[in-house]
Design a protein around this motif. Structure first.
Motif, PDB file in Angstrom:
ATOM      1  N   PHE A 141     -13.010  27.214  46.759  1.00 52.88           N
ATOM      2  CA  PHE A 141     -13.503  27.218  45.385  1.00 52.88           C
ATOM      3  C   PHE A 141     -14.464  28.344  45.046  1.00 52.88           C
ATOM      4  O   PHE A 141     -14.704  28.631  43.886  1.00 52.88           O
ATOM      5  CB  PHE A 141     -14.193  25.882  45.067  1.00 52.88           C
ATOM      6  CG  PHE A 141     -13.239  24.739  45.068  1.00 52.88           C
ATOM      7  CD1 PHE A 141     -12.444  24.497  43.956  1.00 52.88           C
ATOM      8  CD2 PHE A 141     -13.108  23.913  46.174  1.00 52.88           C
ATOM      9  CE1 PHE A 141     -11.551  23.449  43.944  1.00 52.88           C
ATOM     10  CE2 PHE A 141     -12.204  22.860  46.170  1.00 52.88           C
ATOM     11  CZ  PHE A 141     -11.420  22.625  45.056  1.00 52.88           C
ATOM     12  N   VAL A 142     -15.069  28.935  46.055  1.00 52.82           N
ATOM     13  CA  VAL A 142     -16.103  29.905  45.727  1.00 52.82           C
ATOM     14  C   VAL A 142     -16.016  31.107  46.652  1.00 52.82           C
ATOM     15  O   VAL A 142     -15.696  30.995  47.838  1.00 52.82           O
ATOM     16  CB  VAL A 142     -17.507  29.238  45.754  1.00 52.82           C
ATOM     17  CG1 VAL A 142     -17.774  28.573  47.067  1.00 52.82           C
ATOM     18  CG2 VAL A 142     -18.607  30.224  45.448  1.00 52.82           C
ATOM     19  N   HIS A 143     -16.274  32.258  46.071  1.00 54.54           N
ATOM     20  CA  HIS A 143     -16.216  33.501  46.814  1.00 54.54           C
ATOM     21  C   HIS A 143     -17.340  34.396  46.307  1.00 54.54           C
ATOM     22  O   HIS A 143     -17.523  34.539  45.105  1.00 54.54           O
ATOM     23  CB  HIS A 143     -14.860  34.168  46.577  1.00 54.54           C
ATOM     24  CG  HIS A 143     -14.779  35.552  47.134  1.00 54.54           C
ATOM     25  ND1 HIS A 143     -14.983  36.670  46.359  1.00 54.54           N
ATOM     26  CD2 HIS A 143     -14.563  35.982  48.398  1.00 54.54           C
ATOM     27  CE1 HIS A 143     -14.881  37.743  47.135  1.00 54.54           C
ATOM     28  NE2 HIS A 143     -14.624  37.348  48.364  1.00 54.54           N
ATOM     29  N   VAL A 144     -18.116  34.954  47.254  1.00 53.10           N
ATOM     30  CA  VAL A 144     -19.172  35.885  46.850  1.00 53.10           C
ATOM     31  C   VAL A 144     -18.812  37.256  47.408  1.00 53.10           C
ATOM     32  O   VAL A 144     -18.751  37.446  48.623  1.00 53.10           O
ATOM     33  CB  VAL A 144     -20.549  35.444  47.383  1.00 53.10           C
ATOM     34  CG1 VAL A 144     -21.645  36.368  46.844  1.00 53.10           C
ATOM     35  CG2 VAL A 144     -20.849  33.999  47.003  1.00 53.10           C
ATOM     36  N   GLY A 145     -18.553  38.193  46.529  1.00 53.04           N
ATOM     37  CA  GLY A 145     -18.111  39.523  46.948  1.00 53.04           C
ATOM     38  C   GLY A 145     -19.264  40.381  47.437  1.00 53.04           C
ATOM     39  O   GLY A 145     -20.442  40.059  47.245  1.00 53.04           O
TER      40      GLY A 145
ATOM     41  N   VAL B 147     -19.492  36.698  41.868  1.00 53.61           N
ATOM     42  CA  VAL B 147     -19.124  35.369  42.335  1.00 53.61           C
ATOM     43  C   VAL B 147     -17.835  34.962  41.639  1.00 53.61           C
ATOM     44  O   VAL B 147     -17.749  35.016  40.410  1.00 53.61           O
ATOM     45  CB  VAL B 147     -20.249  34.351  42.045  1.00 53.61           C
ATOM     46  CG1 VAL B 147     -19.758  32.932  42.309  1.00 53.61           C
ATOM     47  CG2 VAL B 147     -21.469  34.662  42.899  1.00 53.61           C
ATOM     48  N   THR B 148     -16.843  34.592  42.411  1.00 53.12           N
ATOM     49  CA  THR B 148     -15.583  34.147  41.840  1.00 53.12           C
ATOM     50  C   THR B 148     -15.455  32.659  42.102  1.00 53.12           C
ATOM     51  O   THR B 148     -15.617  32.207  43.233  1.00 53.12           O
ATOM     52  CB  THR B 148     -14.409  34.889  42.490  1.00 53.12           C
ATOM     53  OG1 THR B 148     -14.633  36.280  42.311  1.00 53.12           O
ATOM     54  CG2 THR B 148     -13.094  34.505  41.832  1.00 53.12           C
ATOM     55  N   ILE B 149     -15.197  31.930  41.054  1.00 54.84           N
ATOM     56  CA  ILE B 149     -15.060  30.487  41.196  1.00 54.84           C
ATOM     57  C   ILE B 149     -13.670  30.092  40.728  1.00 54.84           C
ATOM     58  O   ILE B 149     -13.187  30.566  39.696  1.00 54.84           O
ATOM     59  CB  ILE B 149     -16.162  29.757  40.397  1.00 54.84           C
ATOM     60  CG1 ILE B 149     -17.528  30.082  41.028  1.00 54.84           C
ATOM     61  CG2 ILE B 149     -15.915  28.251  40.385  1.00 54.84           C
ATOM     62  CD1 ILE B 149     -18.708  29.469  40.329  1.00 54.84           C
ATOM     63  N   VAL B 150     -13.045  29.257  41.511  1.00 52.33           N
ATOM     64  CA  VAL B 150     -11.687  28.843  41.200  1.00 52.33           C
ATOM     65  C   VAL B 150     -11.732  27.539  40.407  1.00 52.33           C
ATOM     66  O   VAL B 150     -12.408  26.593  40.800  1.00 52.33           O
ATOM     67  CB  VAL B 150     -10.879  28.650  42.498  1.00 52.33           C
ATOM     68  CG1 VAL B 150      -9.510  28.053  42.196  1.00 52.33           C
ATOM     69  CG2 VAL B 150     -10.724  29.991  43.208  1.00 52.33           C
ATOM     70  N   CYS B 151     -11.025  27.538  39.293  1.00 51.32           N
ATOM     71  CA  CYS B 151     -10.882  26.292  38.538  1.00 51.32           C
ATOM     72  C   CYS B 151      -9.522  25.720  38.887  1.00 51.32           C
ATOM     73  O   CYS B 151      -8.494  26.338  38.622  1.00 51.32           O
ATOM     74  CB  CYS B 151     -10.982  26.535  37.039  1.00 51.32           C
ATOM     75  SG  CYS B 151     -10.831  25.001  36.102  1.00 51.32           S
ATOM     76  N   ALA B 152      -9.521  24.556  39.516  1.00 54.56           N
ATOM     77  CA  ALA B 152      -8.265  23.993  40.010  1.00 54.56           C
ATOM     78  C   ALA B 152      -7.665  22.989  39.041  1.00 54.56           C
ATOM     79  O   ALA B 152      -6.628  22.416  39.302  1.00 54.56           O
ATOM     80  CB  ALA B 152      -8.485  23.338  41.372  1.00 54.56           C
TER      81      ALA B 152
END
Ligand code: FES
Ligand code: FES
Lengths: 764, 153
Positions: free
Chosen positions: A65-69, A74-79
């Motif tokens: 759900f979360v990725h910090v580059g 910050v990339t957050i996935v909406c599922a």
């Protein structure tokens, strides 16, 4: 971000506007600014990536759900699917708050259908209530790793560091390190075990319950948001399908020649007839595939088909209504039983008895169903406006006889769902046609298709009987309900189960010593499915109308009688409800009990707002209703007036919701405003009628929904603020609206209407 | 048949059946997918565009009728999404699913052009046939008033 392996190939292959590889427009919170990139590494806003690629991207990536580059992005996935409820502006914010991220540096990407995201079925008003803690934990895990990395760098204790505003700060020295500077080191640390992850105290979730930036607003108002029908790929054909009028019907004979003669039409393909239970199978019929939508529509109109009506070809709404009434007469399975209702009714000084009817309701999302599939060998790629990508994916895999991993499904924006798009039947159609035609095929449903071939809300008939003692107090309550349940779409069933009655019947707080509820037999002759609020619509209509009837029979204020019937504020145990168990929308009773106090509370607030006590003096015709659904409590007051054009019209409405903790206040308010409009549609115009198995209505002309003039200018919604566990918000506003209107019509005209749509039954 | 028309200020040619509704010419041939299909029968307003300044339902307007004319779609309402209505729409969070909103905006834009300070009745009247299943009507009203510079209610 330039080093990230974005799927250029697939992106360039899509012609659609502003599409990410995953099909959905990329969401960036409005305040996005490239200038304040901490590391200055990236000169550009990120282009796009799909969620699967995100997981492989360099940076801190502790969960799906979360990725910090490395650049701090910050990339957050909406599922969960975005269908108007604002989920993309809500769930990611929870993660961001836990993380301590600045929203302006958060990007939201839409998840494809994949088991790693947990249940993605965007249904049952569950996105926040079921994922509240899990998603927070996803953010908190990433935060803990960033904090650990900072503590290591400074050689200090992690508990002296805090994460906020996209940095980790060492409290004693006020030193800070940006997320981007920490993500590489954090990525090398072990992922903390679930139990060692601590959630922030609520007070630190800064955006919770606030009006949040609306991430997709710009895409919506510029026409850039890409819905199912906006996805285009080379070689694609558009399919429009002529379907048998009744479900289970078959093509006896057809002549493809006139359709093939239409310029632009490429293929005419007959689809297999489904076998009961129909589940998510294609409805069958004959598909016309063409270069453009218009040609496909004209081709369909030119087809000459003889149908076999099939096993549901005699379904008739009038006859079925009589069948349901007869079923009620017989009685059914006891789903709730307290005391001795028969004895109490026999002894009662007075018995009040009423029967209520609510027809099938079609969801009619503004965007009719659309799915595109591209089957290539044993692989299949799908773009669809689906509420349930996982179900669509497994349905496609089964149809093709391939493992699920071979099927990729991208979720587009949904132009409304309301339950319709939880079903994968339109995806099945696209898959079958693409397999046969060997090109990408986008199936476009017309509005007529949508009205005629939906998965309707169950039609229902209910009988309520109350026994009153000499002083008018209700001492017996008997509720019989008959409707073909959703289960009938998936298996042969004879009627609702006791569990189906959880929606408003079992969980009704009643301070009555003798109570019984029965689930009565009803077989299905159409596909039954979820519809915003589902069975709660008709159960609330019957129960709240009936309470109003009791009040008027006693010559008392409906609000006082409602208070008396639900009883004093208290948590009602299963024993007091007279039931063995309560599905409770999947939530434990310990956290989400049946709470008469909260029901009382919304009634109290809504009647205060509506100046209920002054209604007679002010000459207003008001109606009141309250209902628990999806663990939330909602109460509505409607005011109706006579209207020269439309007999009666709702001129003011109030709706109060208690849904525990609210994540996104503004979107929840929007949901309640929308619930009033949908409630008005259900109440005044809603419903389809069946003859010879075929739906008689076909478009907005005869399957009416509320327009702007049907929705009052004076419309008030209020959300009770609470830090209790979150409950549903998308659906609970709908059920009390129709009975509030029916009760108001009674106050205005003295006519008690016991069926929907009210306007059809209203004597002018 | 080749039909020439101006779309959002650009000269375009469409090679299509002249009876093809403008909606499908825009969406399927010109790739302008901001204009939506909701009913195909002039009942819902999702396909509303401007033809020579007038609101038309593109789903029932044959493309031949647009020959030599000027069409404006949501993509051309403003160069960068900053039409006063678009700004008001964003500020007040009007859209829910968004599907009807292009039609709502195009209809409202024509209203404000004709009546820069519309009354509440005029707002309701002009948008009466633009359906929104999500029920965004209260915010549509408020946003039209805001864009027109009328006081908040
Ligand atoms: S699609 Fe044209 S009015 Fe509905
Ligand atoms: S915003 Fe969904 S139909 Fe209007």
């Amino acid at each position: 971000m330039s080093e990230r392996p974005v799927l250029i190939t697939r992106r360039s292959f899509l012609i659609g506007l502003n599409l990410s590889a995953g099909g959905l427009a990329l969401g960036i919170f409005p305040a996005w600014s490239r200038a304040d990139e901490p590391s200055g590494k990236s000169g550009k806003a990120p282009t796009t990536a799909d969620a699967a690629e995100e997981a492989k991207a360099p940076g801190l990536n502790p969960n799906p759900f979360v990725h910090v580059g490395f650049d701090g992005l910050v990339t957050i996935v909406c599922a969960r699917s975005e269908m108007g409820q604002g989920v993309r502006s809500s769930l990611p914010v929870l993660i961001a708050d836990e993380l301590g991220a600045t929203l302006a540096r958060v990007k939201v990407v839409q998840a494809d259908g994949d088991a790693k995201y947990g249940d993605q079925n965007t249904d049952g008003s569950s996105s926040v209530r079921n994922f509240f803690d899990d998603l927070r934990r996803a953010g908190a895990t990433a935060r803990q790793m960033l904090v650990a990395a900072a503590a290591q760098r400074w050689n200090v204790q992690p508990d002296t560091c805090v994460a906020h505003d996209h940095v980790v700060e060492h409290r004693p020295t006020k030193r800070t390190l940006a997320f981007g500077e920490l993500s590489a080191a954090a990525a090398k640390l072990p992922i903390p075990a679930e139990k060692s992850v601590t959630l922030r105290p609520r007070a630190e979730l800064h955006h919770l319950g606030k009006e949040l930036p609306f991430i997709d607003a710009a895409a919506y108002v510029t026409g850039k948001a890409a819905y199912g029908a906006d996805v285009r790929v080379p070689e694609m054909l558009i399919a429009v399908i002529a379907r048998p009028p009744a479900v289970g019907g078959k093509v006896l004979h057809y002549d493809p020649a006139p359709a093939l003669a239409v310029p632009g039409v490429k293929r005419v393909i007959a689809l297999p007839a489904p076998k009961a239970p129909y589940a998510f199978q294609a409805w069958g019929g004959v598909a016309v595939l063409a270069e453009n939508t218009w040609a496909a529509m004209r081709g369909r109109a030119a087809l000459k088909i003889t149908w076999d009506a099939g096993e549901n070809g005699t379904y008739d709404s009038d006859a079925y209504r009589r069948e349901l009434a007869a079923s009620l007469q017989k009685g059914g399975t006891r789903a709730r039983n307290l005391g001795d209702v028969d004895a109490a009714l026999a002894k009662a000084a007075r018995v009040i008895d009423a029967e209520y009817y609510v027809p099938h309701l079609p969801q009619m999302p503004m965007e009719p169903p659309v799915a595109m599939a591209h089957v290539r060998g044993d692989r299949c790629e799908i773009w669809a406006s689906t509420q349930n990508p996982q179900e669509a994916r497994s349905t496609a895999a089964k149809l093709l006889g391939v493992p699920e991993e071979r099927v990729t499904i991208h979720v587009t924006f949904l132009g409304g769902g309301f339950g319709r798009k939880s079903k994968a039947d339109f995806v099945s159609e696209a898959v079958l046609l693409s397999k046969e035609a060997r090109v990408p095929v986008r199936v476009q449903w017309t509005r007529e298709d949508d009205v005629r071939h939906a998965y309707y809300n169950a039609v229902s008939t209910q009988r309520l009987r109350a026994g009153l003692d000499g002083r008018g107090k209700v001492v017996a309550w008997l509720h019989r309900t008959a409707f073909p349940p959703i289960g009938s779409t998936f298996a042969k069933v004879k009627g609702p189960t006791a569990e189906d009655l959880q929606q408003g019947v079992l969980d009704l707080a009643l301070d009555v010593p003798n109570v019984r509820a029965e689930a009565c037999a009803a077989t299905a002759h159409v596909r039954i499915g979820w519809y915003r609020s589902v069975y709660n619509i008709f159960h609330a209509f019957a129960i709240s109308s009936f309470m109003d009837e009791i009040a008027h029979a006693r010559g008392q204020d409906p609000r006082d009688v409602l208070y008396e019937l639900i009883g004093p504020p208290r948590t009602v145990s299963l024993a007091d409800l007279g039931i063995g168990k309560l599905p409770n929308y999947g939530a434990p009773l310990a956290t989400h009990p049946v709470d008469a106090g909260r029901l009382h509370g919304v009634v109290q607030r809504v009647t205060e707002l509506a100046r209920w006590n002054d209604r007679k003096r002010e000459g207003r015709a008001l109606g009141l209703a309250a209902h628990r659904s999806f663990l939330s409590y909602a109460a509505c007051v409607a005011s109706v007036v006579r209207d020269p054009e439309r007999t009666v019209r709702v001129d003011e409405a109030w709706l109060v919701l208690d849904a525990g903790t609210i994540v996104n206040l503004d979107r929840v308010r929007a949901q309640l405003q929308g619930a009033i409009a949908m409630g008005i549609s259900n109440a005044l115009f809603g419903g389809v009628t069946m003859k010879k198995g075929a739906t008689q209505e076909s478009n907005f002309r005869d399957a009416r929904i509320a327009g702007i003039r049907d929705v009052p200018r004076k419309l008030h919604v209020e959300i009770i603020s609470s830090d209790g566990p979150p409950c549903g918000v998308g659906e609970p506003g709908v059920p009390p609206v129709a009975p509030a209107i029916a009760n108001a019509i009674f106050a205005l005209t003295g006519q008690r209407i016991r069926e929907l749509p009210l306007l059809r039954a209203l004597r002018v | 048949m080749t039909i020439r028309l101006r779309v959002n200020g650009v000269d375009r040619t469409v090679d299509a059946d002249p009876e093809m509704p403008l909606l499908w010419a825009l969406r399927d041939i010109l790739g302008l997918t901001g204009t939506k299909y909701g009913c195909g029968q002039a009942l819902c307003g999702a396909c509303s565009v401007h033809l020579d300044g007038q609101v038309v339902r593109a789903c029932v307007t044959p493309v031949r009728r647009a020959a030599g004319g000027a069409v404006t779609t949501i993509e051309g309402l403003s160069p960068d999404g900053n039409h006063p209505l678009q700004r008001a729409w964003m500020e007040l969070g009007v859209p829910q699913c968004g599907f009807c909103q292009a039609g709502q905006l195009m209809t409202a834009a024509a209203l404000l052009k004709a009546k820069p300070r519309p009354t509440d009745d005029e707002i309701d009247q002009s948008l009466a046939a633009n359906l929104c299943r999500c029920g965004t009507y209260p915010r549509i009203r408020a946003a039209v008033r805001k864009a027109a510079g009328l006081p908040e209610k």
